[in-house]
Design a protein around this motif. Structure first.
Motif, PDB file in Angstrom:
ATOM      1  N   GLN A  34       0.826  -1.204   0.000  1.00 52.60           N
ATOM      2  CA  GLN A  34       0.000   0.000   0.000  1.00 52.60           C
ATOM      3  C   GLN A  34       0.859   1.252   0.000  1.00 52.60           C
ATOM      4  O   GLN A  34       0.552   2.226  -0.693  1.00 52.60           O
ATOM      5  CB  GLN A  34      -0.944  -0.006   1.198  1.00 52.60           C
ATOM      6  N   ASN A  81       1.994   1.924  -3.377  1.00 50.19           N
ATOM      7  CA  ASN A  81       0.902   1.992  -4.355  1.00 50.19           C
ATOM      8  C   ASN A  81       0.893   0.780  -5.282  1.00 50.19           C
ATOM      9  O   ASN A  81       0.647   0.899  -6.485  1.00 50.19           O
ATOM     10  CB  ASN A  81       0.954   3.291  -5.171  1.00 50.19           C
ATOM     11  N   ILE A  82       1.172  -0.366  -4.719  1.00 52.90           N
ATOM     12  CA  ILE A  82       1.158  -1.614  -5.478  1.00 52.90           C
ATOM     13  C   ILE A  82      -0.200  -2.257  -5.278  1.00 52.90           C
ATOM     14  O   ILE A  82      -0.655  -2.439  -4.151  1.00 52.90           O
ATOM     15  CB  ILE A  82       2.276  -2.562  -5.001  1.00 52.90           C
ATOM     16  N   THR A  83      -0.849  -2.580  -6.389  1.00 57.02           N
ATOM     17  CA  THR A  83      -2.151  -3.240  -6.320  1.00 57.02           C
ATOM     18  C   THR A  83      -2.086  -4.511  -7.159  1.00 57.02           C
ATOM     19  O   THR A  83      -1.244  -4.657  -8.024  1.00 57.02           O
ATOM     20  CB  THR A  83      -3.271  -2.324  -6.855  1.00 57.02           C
TER      21      THR A  83
END
Length: 120
Positions: free
Chosen positions: A82, A85-87
């Motif tokens: 998070q 910003n890794i999804t």
């Protein structure tokens, strides 16, 4: 002695003095470069938790950056993802696998079930 011989001796002496001065300057330059390198290392270690690694840097460096930034508590792979910003399932799996490898290599420390902190 003749005038040309004196001139050769004078120029030779001047050349010798200039070479000695150049040696002194090279030694001073090396000392200053060493001090600059030490300052750069201090800046890097101080700022490493504040400045995000450049784009294109490896996921390992990014994970270490997050752990240094939040060094006051252990982080889970999900929290690290998070912060970066890794999804998505596969990128999160990559974070988990890397953390496990980094723990085995001694680059991070596991403080609980799926909770990691940086060694540094």
């Amino acid at each position: 002695m003749t005038d040309p011989v004196m001139h050769v001796l004078d120029v030779s002496q001047k050349l010798h003095e200039l070479r000695q001065r150049l040696d002194q300057l090279n030694a001073e330059r090396a000392a200053v470069e060493g001090q600059i390198a030490a300052c750069m290392e201090q800046l890097a270690s101080t700022a490493s938790s504040q400045v995000m690694p450049p784009p294109g840097s490896g996921l390992t460096e990014q994970i270490l950056w997050v752990l240094r930034k939040y060094r006051d508590h252990g982080m889970s792979p999900m929290e690290i993802a998070q912060a970066l910003n890794i999804t998505g399932y596969q990128p999160l799996t990559n974070v988990r696998v890397l953390l496990s490898r980094m723990w085995r290599d001694g680059r991070v420390r596991r403080i609980g079930h799926a909770r990691y902190v940086t060694i540094q």
